[in-house]
Motif scaffolding. Structure first.
Motif, PDB file in Angstrom:
ATOM      1  N   ASP A 139      10.565   2.607   4.903  1.00 21.46           N
ATOM      2  CA  ASP A 139      10.771   3.614   5.948  1.00 21.46           C
ATOM      3  C   ASP A 139      11.134   2.967   7.282  1.00 21.46           C
ATOM      4  OD1 ASP A 139      10.068   5.638   4.074  1.00 21.46           O
ATOM      5  OD2 ASP A 139       7.943   5.311   4.504  1.00 21.46           O
ATOM      6  N   GLY A 140      11.961   1.916   7.220  1.00 17.20           N
ATOM      7  CA  GLY A 140      12.426   1.257   8.426  1.00 17.20           C
ATOM      8  C   GLY A 140      11.429   0.304   9.053  1.00 17.20           C
ATOM      9  N   ARG A 141      10.299   0.087   8.412  1.00 21.14           N
ATOM     10  CA  ARG A 141       9.252  -0.765   8.965  1.00 21.14           C
ATOM     11  C   ARG A 141       8.865  -1.859   7.989  1.00 21.14           C
ATOM     12  NH1 ARG A 141       3.525   0.693  10.737  1.00 21.14           N
ATOM     13  NH2 ARG A 141       3.198  -1.295  11.691  1.00 21.14           N
ATOM     14  N   TRP A 142       8.615  -3.060   8.502  1.00 22.49           N
ATOM     15  CA  TRP A 142       8.197  -4.178   7.665  1.00 22.49           C
ATOM     16  C   TRP A 142       6.678  -4.196   7.540  1.00 22.49           C
ATOM     17  CZ3 TRP A 142      11.453  -7.281   4.996  1.00 22.49           C
ATOM     18  CH2 TRP A 142      12.807  -7.207   5.328  1.00 22.49           C
ATOM     19  N   ARG A 143       6.207  -4.303   6.291  1.00 22.53           N
ATOM     20  CA  ARG A 143       4.763  -4.373   6.020  1.00 22.53           C
ATOM     21  C   ARG A 143       4.501  -5.407   4.937  1.00 22.53           C
ATOM     22  NH1 ARG A 143       5.383   1.218   6.824  1.00 22.53           N
ATOM     23  NH2 ARG A 143       3.999   2.029   8.431  1.00 22.53           N
ATOM     24  N   VAL A 144       3.305  -5.971   4.970  1.00 19.49           N
ATOM     25  CA  VAL A 144       2.891  -6.920   3.937  1.00 19.49           C
ATOM     26  C   VAL A 144       2.514  -6.116   2.696  1.00 19.49           C
ATOM     27  CG1 VAL A 144       1.271  -8.730   3.310  1.00 19.49           C
ATOM     28  CG2 VAL A 144       1.938  -8.460   5.679  1.00 19.49           C
ATOM     29  N   CYS A 145       3.098  -6.477   1.546  1.00 25.85           N
ATOM     30  CA  CYS A 145       2.734  -5.798   0.294  1.00 25.85           C
ATOM     31  C   CYS A 145       1.945  -6.727  -0.622  1.00 25.85           C
ATOM     32  CB  CYS A 145       3.965  -5.235  -0.411  1.00 25.85           C
ATOM     33  SG  CYS A 145       5.070  -6.502  -1.054  1.00 25.85           S
ATOM     34  N   SER A 146       1.998  -8.032  -0.337  1.00 25.55           N
ATOM     35  CA  SER A 146       1.286  -8.977  -1.194  1.00 25.55           C
ATOM     36  C   SER A 146       0.999 -10.261  -0.422  1.00 25.55           C
ATOM     37  CB  SER A 146       2.133  -9.299  -2.430  1.00 25.55           C
ATOM     38  OG  SER A 146       1.460 -10.201  -3.272  1.00 25.55           O
ATOM     39  N   VAL A 147      -0.202 -10.784  -0.645  1.00 22.69           N
ATOM     40  CA  VAL A 147      -0.599 -12.083  -0.094  1.00 22.69           C
ATOM     41  C   VAL A 147      -1.150 -12.896  -1.247  1.00 22.69           C
ATOM     42  CG1 VAL A 147      -2.262 -13.283   1.403  1.00 22.69           C
ATOM     43  CG2 VAL A 147      -1.120 -11.213   2.217  1.00 22.69           C
ATOM     44  N   GLN A 148      -0.686 -14.129  -1.350  1.00 20.58           N
ATOM     45  CA  GLN A 148      -1.236 -15.026  -2.363  1.00 20.58           C
ATOM     46  C   GLN A 148      -1.594 -16.339  -1.676  1.00 20.58           C
ATOM     47  OE1 GLN A 148       0.779 -15.378  -6.074  1.00 20.58           O
ATOM     48  NE2 GLN A 148      -0.652 -16.902  -6.836  1.00 20.58           N
TER      49      GLN A 148
END
Length: 154
Positions: A139-148
């Motif tokens: 939706d036009g915004r950057w978000r973290v979806c995964s952290v390893q």
């Protein structure tokens, strides 16, 4: 099948080549600008984590977020936020080394290395790890979806 490029006038071919060369640096420049934006966003997220700013932390995390710990355990968004915001956990200020951003369309990989210290339930801890945060544009915004996280030797 005949090659249409062989019949193309030299002036047209030169113009197309010039256009292609002109577009290259703009794309690289926009990637550099986006990489700088994502780096600033990641640094702001780190600061929000230190402050335990629940809203700022949550706003940077996608609804389908997953965290893979150095032990291989996996947590969803709710568990990650609960653990990170627990009063039992105190994280000291830290820096990120070897930071790198790679962008693939609507996906970006932010990698680095951190030496973290703090306390958990009053007991001191040290952690040295390499990480990869996967950001997606939603939706036009950057978000973290995964952290390893991968543990590194002290």
């Amino acid at each position: 099948m005949p090659n249409p490029l062989r019949r193309m006038p030299v002036a047209v071919a030169a113009a197309l080549l010039a256009l292609a060369m002109a577009c290259g640096p703009q794309t690289a420049g926009s990637d550099r600008a986006l990489a700088a934006q994502l780096k600033a966003q990641a640094e702001a997220w780190d600061q929000a984590i230190l402050r335990k700013d629940a809203q700022a932390i949550a706003d940077n995390v996608s609804a389908d977020f997953r965290h893979i710990a150095k032990t291989g355990d996996m947590a969803d968004r709710a568990a990650f936020l609960k653990d990170l915001l627990s009063p039992d956990l105190v994280i000291h200020p830290y820096t990120v080394e070897d930071f790198d951003v790679r962008i693939y369309g609507d996906c970006a990989l932010l990698c680095g290395r951190t030496r973290m210290t703090g306390t958990y339930q009053g007991r001191p801890f040290k952690s040295h790890y390499r990480y990869i945060d996967t950001y997606v544009r939603q939706d036009g915004r950057w978000r973290v979806c995964s952290v390893q996280i991968t543990a590194m030797p002290e």
